[in-house]
Scaffold this motif. Structure first.
Motif, mmCIF file in Angstrom:
data_model
loop_
_atom_site.group_PDB
_atom_site.id
_atom_site.type_symbol
_atom_site.label_atom_id
_atom_site.label_comp_id
_atom_site.label_asym_id
_atom_site.label_seq_id
_atom_site.Cartn_x
_atom_site.Cartn_y
_atom_site.Cartn_z
ATOM 1 N N UNK A 105 -32.549 50.235 20.395
ATOM 2 C CA UNK A 105 -33.467 50.819 21.385
ATOM 3 C C UNK A 105 -34.679 49.924 21.596
ATOM 4 N N UNK A 106 -35.229 49.397 20.505
ATOM 5 C CA UNK A 106 -36.391 48.505 20.614
ATOM 6 C C UNK A 106 -36.044 47.251 21.411
ATOM 7 N N UNK A 107 -34.815 46.754 21.212
ATOM 8 C CA UNK A 107 -34.363 45.580 21.964
ATOM 9 C C UNK A 107 -34.198 45.930 23.450
ATOM 10 N N UNK A 108 -33.633 47.091 23.736
ATOM 11 C CA UNK A 108 -33.458 47.533 25.128
ATOM 12 C C UNK A 108 -34.805 47.713 25.827
ATOM 13 N N UNK A 109 -35.811 48.141 25.063
ATOM 14 C CA UNK A 109 -37.160 48.329 25.611
ATOM 15 C C UNK A 109 -37.959 47.027 25.635
ATOM 16 N N UNK A 156 -39.082 45.366 23.140
ATOM 17 C CA UNK A 156 -40.144 45.367 22.134
ATOM 18 C C UNK A 156 -39.794 44.435 20.970
ATOM 19 N N UNK A 157 -38.500 44.110 20.854
ATOM 20 C CA UNK A 157 -38.036 43.107 19.894
ATOM 21 C C UNK A 157 -36.982 42.247 20.575
ATOM 22 N N UNK A 158 -36.799 41.058 20.035
ATOM 23 C CA UNK A 158 -35.693 40.205 20.473
ATOM 24 C C UNK A 158 -34.762 40.004 19.291
ATOM 25 N N UNK A 159 -33.514 39.689 19.594
ATOM 26 C CA UNK A 159 -32.499 39.474 18.562
ATOM 27 C C UNK A 159 -31.959 38.064 18.696
ATOM 28 N N UNK A 160 -31.925 37.359 17.585
ATOM 29 C CA UNK A 160 -31.308 36.031 17.545
ATOM 30 C C UNK A 160 -30.121 36.121 16.603
ATOM 31 N N UNK A 161 -28.945 35.746 17.118
ATOM 32 C CA UNK A 161 -27.744 35.811 16.294
ATOM 33 C C UNK A 161 -27.499 34.456 15.642
ATOM 34 N N UNK A 214 -20.109 31.118 8.784
ATOM 35 C CA UNK A 214 -18.667 30.909 8.692
ATOM 36 C C UNK A 214 -18.000 31.844 7.699
ATOM 37 N N UNK A 215 -18.634 32.083 6.564
ATOM 38 C CA UNK A 215 -17.981 32.878 5.519
ATOM 39 C C UNK A 215 -18.368 34.353 5.542
ATOM 40 N N UNK A 216 -19.252 34.740 6.450
ATOM 41 C CA UNK A 216 -19.715 36.131 6.545
ATOM 42 C C UNK A 216 -19.889 36.502 8.011
ATOM 43 N N UNK A 217 -20.082 37.805 8.266
ATOM 44 C CA UNK A 217 -20.364 38.194 9.654
ATOM 45 C C UNK A 217 -21.658 37.533 10.142
ATOM 46 N N UNK A 218 -21.774 37.391 11.460
ATOM 47 C CA UNK A 218 -22.977 36.806 12.027
ATOM 48 C C UNK A 218 -24.198 37.621 11.616
ATOM 49 N N UNK A 219 -25.324 36.929 11.491
ATOM 50 C CA UNK A 219 -26.563 37.566 11.070
ATOM 51 C C UNK A 219 -27.472 37.686 12.287
ATOM 52 N N UNK A 220 -28.048 38.889 12.473
ATOM 53 C CA UNK A 220 -29.001 39.111 13.557
ATOM 54 C C UNK A 220 -30.412 39.150 12.995
ATOM 55 N N UNK A 221 -31.275 38.319 13.544
ATOM 56 C CA UNK A 221 -32.672 38.287 13.123
ATOM 57 C C UNK A 221 -33.509 38.846 14.262
ATOM 58 N N UNK A 222 -34.329 39.844 13.935
ATOM 59 C CA UNK A 222 -35.146 40.538 14.936
ATOM 60 C C UNK A 222 -36.588 40.065 14.836
ATOM 61 N N UNK A 223 -37.184 39.851 16.011
ATOM 62 C CA UNK A 223 -38.572 39.394 16.114
ATOM 63 C C UNK A 223 -39.314 40.310 17.077
#
Length: 173
Positions: free
Chosen positions: A48-52, A54-59, A63-72
């Motif tokens: 919701x914060x990303x849709x508004x 208010x935050x951005x997400x960087x993926x 390789x050995x794990x699911x992608x990591x999302x970092x929120x700012x």
């Protein structure tokens, strides 16, 4: 105004960008003694914060794990948080399942009531131990004076509650 999950997450991101997992860790270790949050609320709130905007997400691809999302937090998110943090505080709300059970326990056996006391005493002792085990790390990471007060408040609350519980448990036997 009572701070809700969205404002708390914005406050956490105010410090630095974090993954959802890191946000959960902060909620469960540093804030759990005064803010009730579940892991299940974090990602819907972040979405919701990303849709508004208010935050951005960087993926980050891994390789050995699911992608990591970092929120700012964004400038708009900082403005929302700034408005929220400057609002007057609300009165504390105590919600205690133990106290509800105890209040209505007149028809329970002495043994059952004693079990309730044992469980609650164990929970409070665990909360004190968890807070104390984290203190050195928090201080090393630059715990502010205000954050140290929240720690001290939690220790004082649980210690005082524990004293009442132990006294009541003895007299209730």
């Amino acid at each position: 105004m009572t701070m809700k999950g969205r404002e708390v997450i914005l406050g956490i991101l105010q410090e630095s960008p974090h993954t959802g997992y890191e946000i959960n860790d902060i909620l469960q270790t540093r804030l759990s003694h005064f803010f009730d949050a579940t892991f299940g609320m974090i990602y819907p709130t972040l979405k919701k914060l990303e849709a508004e905007k208010l935050v951005t997400k960087q993926q980050i691809s891994q390789t050995d794990r699911p992608n990591k999302n970092i929120y700012t937090i964004t400038a708009a998110g900082q403005a929302v948080f700034s408005k929220a943090i400057n609002e007057p505080t609300s009165d504390e709300i105590l919600k205690s399942d133990f106290l509800m059970h105890l209040y209505f326990s007149q028809d329970l056996s002495t043994e059952q009531v004693a079990l309730f006391f044992q469980e609650e005493i164990a929970r409070k002792e665990a909360k004190i131990a968890a807070l104390q085990s984290q203190l050195a790390t928090w201080l090393e990471n630059g715990m502010t004076e205000q954050r140290k007060i929240t720690f001290d408040y939690g220790i004082a609350y649980y210690t005082a509650t524990l004293a009442v519980l132990k006294k009541a448990a003895k007299s209730n036997q």
